[in-house]
Design an enzyme around this catalytic site. Sequence first.
Site, mmCIF file in Angstrom:
data_model
loop_
_atom_site.group_PDB
_atom_site.id
_atom_site.type_symbol
_atom_site.label_atom_id
_atom_site.label_comp_id
_atom_site.label_asym_id
_atom_site.label_seq_id
_atom_site.Cartn_x
_atom_site.Cartn_y
_atom_site.Cartn_z
ATOM 1 N N HIS A 1 0.838 -1.207 0.000
ATOM 2 C CA HIS A 1 0.000 0.000 0.000
ATOM 3 C C HIS A 1 0.876 1.261 0.000
ATOM 4 O O HIS A 1 0.602 2.207 -0.733
ATOM 5 C CB HIS A 1 -0.899 0.049 1.247
ATOM 6 C CG HIS A 1 -1.989 -0.989 1.289
ATOM 7 N ND1 HIS A 1 -2.156 -1.853 2.343
ATOM 8 C CD2 HIS A 1 -2.967 -1.295 0.410
ATOM 9 C CE1 HIS A 1 -3.194 -2.630 2.119
ATOM 10 N NE2 HIS A 1 -3.703 -2.323 0.940
ATOM 11 N N LYS B 1 -16.374 -7.351 5.432
ATOM 12 C CA LYS B 1 -15.113 -8.113 5.404
ATOM 13 C C LYS B 1 -14.658 -8.552 6.795
ATOM 14 O O LYS B 1 -13.603 -9.173 6.927
ATOM 15 C CB LYS B 1 -14.006 -7.262 4.767
ATOM 16 C CG LYS B 1 -14.042 -7.240 3.256
ATOM 17 C CD LYS B 1 -12.692 -6.792 2.715
ATOM 18 C CE LYS B 1 -12.549 -7.044 1.244
ATOM 19 N NZ LYS B 1 -11.270 -6.517 0.711
ATOM 20 N N ARG C 1 -2.358 -5.895 -8.725
ATOM 21 C CA ARG C 1 -1.137 -6.709 -8.586
ATOM 22 C C ARG C 1 -1.029 -7.773 -9.664
ATOM 23 O O ARG C 1 0.030 -8.042 -10.190
ATOM 24 C CB ARG C 1 -1.126 -7.403 -7.215
ATOM 25 C CG ARG C 1 -0.924 -6.466 -6.068
ATOM 26 C CD ARG C 1 -1.355 -7.090 -4.784
ATOM 27 N NE ARG C 1 -2.766 -7.414 -4.812
ATOM 28 C CZ ARG C 1 -3.544 -7.499 -3.759
ATOM 29 N NH1 ARG C 1 -3.046 -7.326 -2.561
ATOM 30 N NH2 ARG C 1 -4.817 -7.779 -3.868
ATOM 31 N N SER D 1 -3.079 -7.885 2.499
ATOM 32 C CA SER D 1 -3.321 -7.759 3.943
ATOM 33 C C SER D 1 -3.679 -9.121 4.527
ATOM 34 O O SER D 1 -3.305 -9.436 5.661
ATOM 35 C CB SER D 1 -4.461 -6.767 4.201
ATOM 36 O OG SER D 1 -4.098 -5.471 3.792
HETATM 37 O O1 PNS Z 1 -9.252 -2.684 0.234
HETATM 38 P P1 PNS Z 1 -10.558 -3.157 -0.346
HETATM 39 O O2 PNS Z 1 -11.283 -4.038 0.651
HETATM 40 O O3 PNS Z 1 -10.399 -3.837 -1.680
HETATM 41 O O4 PNS Z 1 -11.433 -1.832 -0.596
HETATM 42 C C1 PNS Z 1 -12.758 -1.902 -1.055
HETATM 43 C C2 PNS Z 1 -13.423 -0.511 -1.009
HETATM 44 C C3 PNS Z 1 -13.377 0.057 0.399
HETATM 45 C C4 PNS Z 1 -12.706 0.429 -1.935
HETATM 46 C C5 PNS Z 1 -14.898 -0.692 -1.484
HETATM 47 O O5 PNS Z 1 -15.508 -1.675 -0.705
HETATM 48 C C6 PNS Z 1 -15.708 0.596 -1.393
HETATM 49 O O6 PNS Z 1 -15.575 1.452 -2.226
HETATM 50 N N1 PNS Z 1 -16.538 0.728 -0.332
HETATM 51 C C7 PNS Z 1 -17.363 1.893 -0.106
HETATM 52 C C8 PNS Z 1 -18.820 1.634 -0.478
HETATM 53 C C9 PNS Z 1 -19.051 1.818 -1.973
HETATM 54 O O7 PNS Z 1 -18.945 2.910 -2.499
HETATM 55 N N2 PNS Z 1 -19.382 0.721 -2.650
HETATM 56 C C10 PNS Z 1 -19.615 0.761 -4.081
HETATM 57 C C11 PNS Z 1 -18.366 0.625 -4.916
HETATM 58 S S1 PNS Z 1 -17.764 -1.027 -4.954
#
Ligand code: PNS
Length: 162
Positions: free
Chosen positions: A17, A41, A90, A128
Amino acid sequence: MRIGVYPGTFDPITRGHSDIVMRSLRVFDRLIVAIAPNPRKEPLLPLADRVELAKIVTKDMPNVEVESFDGLLVNYVRRRGAQGLIRGIRAVSDFEHEFQMALLNRKLDEQLETVFLMPSEEYSYLTSSIVKELAMLKGPLEEFVHPEVADRLRHRYRDLHR
Ligand code: PNS
């Protein structure tokens, strides 16, 4: 001034990150690391810890801010006046999910671009989840995360197994 948002669960923030954060600063003038609660999650670390650790890891990086956000990412990005989203990619295995998210976010806000950045190849396998598994099994961590993150993970697993 171009502002980018780097969203994620960051449970916990890894060296992969941080690599993406530094690369983002070549594309954007300012970067906001935006941490989602993401209860779906079932994160190991509480949101406040994830934010605190990301602040520690990025404290010497200029023009980087860390905060948490709730609700839809596109609304947060708009509120912060940012122009782009950053996601690290990745391997091909990341692609399908990232592609769906980017298209959904563009559907929700057609002004919003997602920029995909590749981490250094030394972090191309790092997630992670892998770091948490290593921590649970008392494996070495410092190569993959900042020492403060390593300490926090060890304490967390010690508390859980008490
Ligand atoms: O690190 P991650 O778990 O891949 O991140 C995922 C994240 C936080 C970017 C995604 O879950 C997110 O955007 N959450 C906020 C809610 C949202 O806007 N959801 C719609 C888009 S997927």
